[in-house]
Design an enzyme around this catalytic site. Sequence first.
Site, PDB file in Angstrom:
ATOM      1  N   ASN A   1       0.859  -1.185   0.000  1.00  0.00           N
ATOM      2  CA  ASN A   1       0.000   0.000   0.000  1.00  0.00           C
ATOM      3  C   ASN A   1       0.903   1.246   0.000  1.00  0.00           C
ATOM      4  OD1 ASN A   1      -1.400   2.281   1.120  1.00  0.00           O
ATOM      5  ND2 ASN A   1      -3.068   0.907   1.654  1.00  0.00           N
TER       6      ASN A   1
ATOM      7  N   HIS B   1       1.045   6.254   1.819  1.00  0.00           N
ATOM      8  CA  HIS B   1       1.779   7.221   2.637  1.00  0.00           C
ATOM      9  C   HIS B   1       3.005   7.798   1.947  1.00  0.00           C
ATOM     10  CE1 HIS B   1      -1.217   6.889   5.549  1.00  0.00           C
ATOM     11  NE2 HIS B   1      -1.074   5.579   5.627  1.00  0.00           N
TER      12      HIS B   1
ATOM     13  N   HIS C   1      -5.550   3.646  -1.619  1.00  0.00           N
ATOM     14  CA  HIS C   1      -6.873   4.022  -1.112  1.00  0.00           C
ATOM     15  C   HIS C   1      -7.182   5.437  -1.583  1.00  0.00           C
ATOM     16  CE1 HIS C   1      -9.605   4.348   2.745  1.00  0.00           C
ATOM     17  NE2 HIS C   1     -10.238   4.699   1.636  1.00  0.00           N
TER      18      HIS C   1
ATOM     19  N   ARG D   1      -9.269   8.203  -1.075  1.00  0.00           N
ATOM     20  CA  ARG D   1     -10.231   8.673  -0.070  1.00  0.00           C
ATOM     21  C   ARG D   1     -11.083   9.796  -0.622  1.00  0.00           C
ATOM     22  NH1 ARG D   1     -10.234   7.991   5.352  1.00  0.00           N
ATOM     23  NH2 ARG D   1      -8.931   6.294   6.088  1.00  0.00           N
TER      24      ARG D   1
ATOM     25  N   ARG E   1      -6.809  12.825   0.814  1.00  0.00           N
ATOM     26  CA  ARG E   1      -5.724  13.268   1.700  1.00  0.00           C
ATOM     27  C   ARG E   1      -4.370  12.662   1.314  1.00  0.00           C
ATOM     28  NH1 ARG E   1      -7.149   9.996   7.219  1.00  0.00           N
ATOM     29  NH2 ARG E   1      -9.148  10.991   6.913  1.00  0.00           N
TER      30      ARG E   1
ATOM     31  N   GLU F   1      -8.629   0.570  -2.973  1.00  0.00           N
ATOM     32  CA  GLU F   1      -9.475   0.647  -1.768  1.00  0.00           C
ATOM     33  C   GLU F   1     -10.369   1.870  -1.884  1.00  0.00           C
ATOM     34  OE1 GLU F   1      -6.198  -1.182   1.370  1.00  0.00           O
ATOM     35  OE2 GLU F   1      -6.993   0.836   1.659  1.00  0.00           O
TER      36      GLU F   1
ATOM     37  N   THR G   1      -8.339   3.658   8.393  1.00  0.00           N
ATOM     38  CA  THR G   1      -9.554   2.846   8.435  1.00  0.00           C
ATOM     39  C   THR G   1      -9.664   2.210   9.821  1.00  0.00           C
ATOM     40  OG1 THR G   1      -9.061   2.358   6.137  1.00  0.00           O
ATOM     41  CG2 THR G   1     -10.844   1.114   7.147  1.00  0.00           C
TER      42      THR G   1
ATOM     43  N   GLU H   1     -11.080  -9.298   3.163  1.00  0.00           N
ATOM     44  CA  GLU H   1      -9.794  -8.934   3.762  1.00  0.00           C
ATOM     45  C   GLU H   1     -10.043  -8.721   5.245  1.00  0.00           C
ATOM     46  OE1 GLU H   1      -7.241  -6.110   1.799  1.00  0.00           O
ATOM     47  OE2 GLU H   1      -6.495  -5.380   3.725  1.00  0.00           O
TER      48      GLU H   1
ATOM     49  N   HIS I   1      -3.625  -4.531   7.788  1.00  0.00           N
ATOM     50  CA  HIS I   1      -3.762  -3.366   8.666  1.00  0.00           C
ATOM     51  C   HIS I   1      -2.860  -3.523   9.884  1.00  0.00           C
ATOM     52  CE1 HIS I   1      -5.298   0.317  10.352  1.00  0.00           C
ATOM     53  NE2 HIS I   1      -5.961   0.507   9.230  1.00  0.00           N
TER      54      HIS I   1
HETATM   55  N1  PXP Z   1      -6.049  -2.996   4.145  1.00  0.00           N
HETATM   56  C1  PXP Z   1      -6.969  -2.008   4.218  1.00  0.00           C
HETATM   57  C2  PXP Z   1      -8.343  -2.297   3.783  1.00  0.00           C
HETATM   58  C3  PXP Z   1      -6.616  -0.715   4.649  1.00  0.00           C
HETATM   59  O1  PXP Z   1      -7.543   0.256   4.704  1.00  0.00           O
HETATM   60  C4  PXP Z   1      -5.277  -0.460   4.997  1.00  0.00           C
HETATM   61  C5  PXP Z   1      -4.870   0.917   5.398  1.00  0.00           C
HETATM   62  O2  PXP Z   1      -5.062   1.777   4.322  1.00  0.00           O
HETATM   63  C6  PXP Z   1      -4.359  -1.526   4.890  1.00  0.00           C
HETATM   64  C7  PXP Z   1      -4.768  -2.786   4.487  1.00  0.00           C
HETATM   65  C8  PXP Z   1      -2.922  -1.340   5.219  1.00  0.00           C
HETATM   66  O3  PXP Z   1      -2.772  -1.006   6.566  1.00  0.00           O
HETATM   67  P1  PXP Z   1      -1.389  -0.454   7.068  1.00  0.00           P
HETATM   68  O4  PXP Z   1      -1.142   0.831   6.327  1.00  0.00           O
HETATM   69  O5  PXP Z   1      -1.600  -0.264   8.529  1.00  0.00           O
HETATM   70  O6  PXP Z   1      -0.350  -1.494   6.755  1.00  0.00           O
END
Ligand code: PXP
Length: 261
Positions: free
Chosen positions: A16, A19, A52, A54, A58, A79, A110, A160, A203
């Site tokens: 992901n 960030h 994601h 949003r 952001r 996402e 999330t 998930e 997550h």
């Molecule tokens: N899966 C989903 C559905 C999420 O919303 C997120 C966070 O955007 C992640 C996985 C990844 O989580 P993390 O950034 O804490 O590794």
Amino acid sequence: MNASPTKAPYLRLGVNIDHVATIRNARGGGHPDPVRAAHLAAEAGADGITAHLREDRRHISDEDIARLMSEIEQPLNLEMAMTDEMLEIALNHCPNACCIVPESRQELTTEGGLDAVSMGKQLKAYIVKLKNAGIKVSLFIDPDMAQIEASAGVGADIVEFHTGPYCEAVIEGDRSKVPSEIDRLGECARAAAKSGLEVHAGHGLTFDTVDVVAAMPEIVELNIGHFLIGEAIFGGLHSTIGRMRALMDNARAEANGSASA
Ligand code: PXP
């Protein structure tokens, strides 16, 4: 030992990259570029890229999604919240998969899983539109039997599981909570696979928490973001993702009874 109907010999890693965009957006401009991070992630062993989009934009932007779709070869897992705007964007780009997540403006990330039980009717209609366009649909849910049953009932391809509560219990050093969170994830992974759903998890996963989840044989994919991007400040993105990949591979190999050296 495990009577699982579905055992995945290989565990996919979805990186992901949200960030990277968060840092870029702190100053405006184009640096650091999340698409460059996606290419590097793929080189380092990511099987897919997750982003994601949003409602408040952001981090990832509409342009990022367009560039990811045209510039990366790895499958994109988009996402998104279950809104009309996101449906239109998804149908416009047709990513490999859409992961529907709950979204609220004030949250830092999330916070919990989607309530597939109470949203059943709307979800079913929404999912059909995505699936008719050839997009796989994933629902981000808490590891909970009622949510699994509802997810299968509304036609999701994938669930998930939210690993946040397990990861938080590890961080807090809550020894009584960790085993029950692990058991809950394991039982739900087995139940979801048994009901024909592909099982993903994510997550809050880190080097310290990934192995237990990676060892669950029904889980096919982990989606990891914040830790990888944060840790890359110290170790570099390539080596951080490479280490995560190795931890996942070793845990899965051990679970399959053929630990790699
Ligand atoms: N899966 C989903 C559905 C999420 O919303 C997120 C966070 O955007 C992640 C996985 C990844 O989580 P993390 O950034 O804490 O590794």
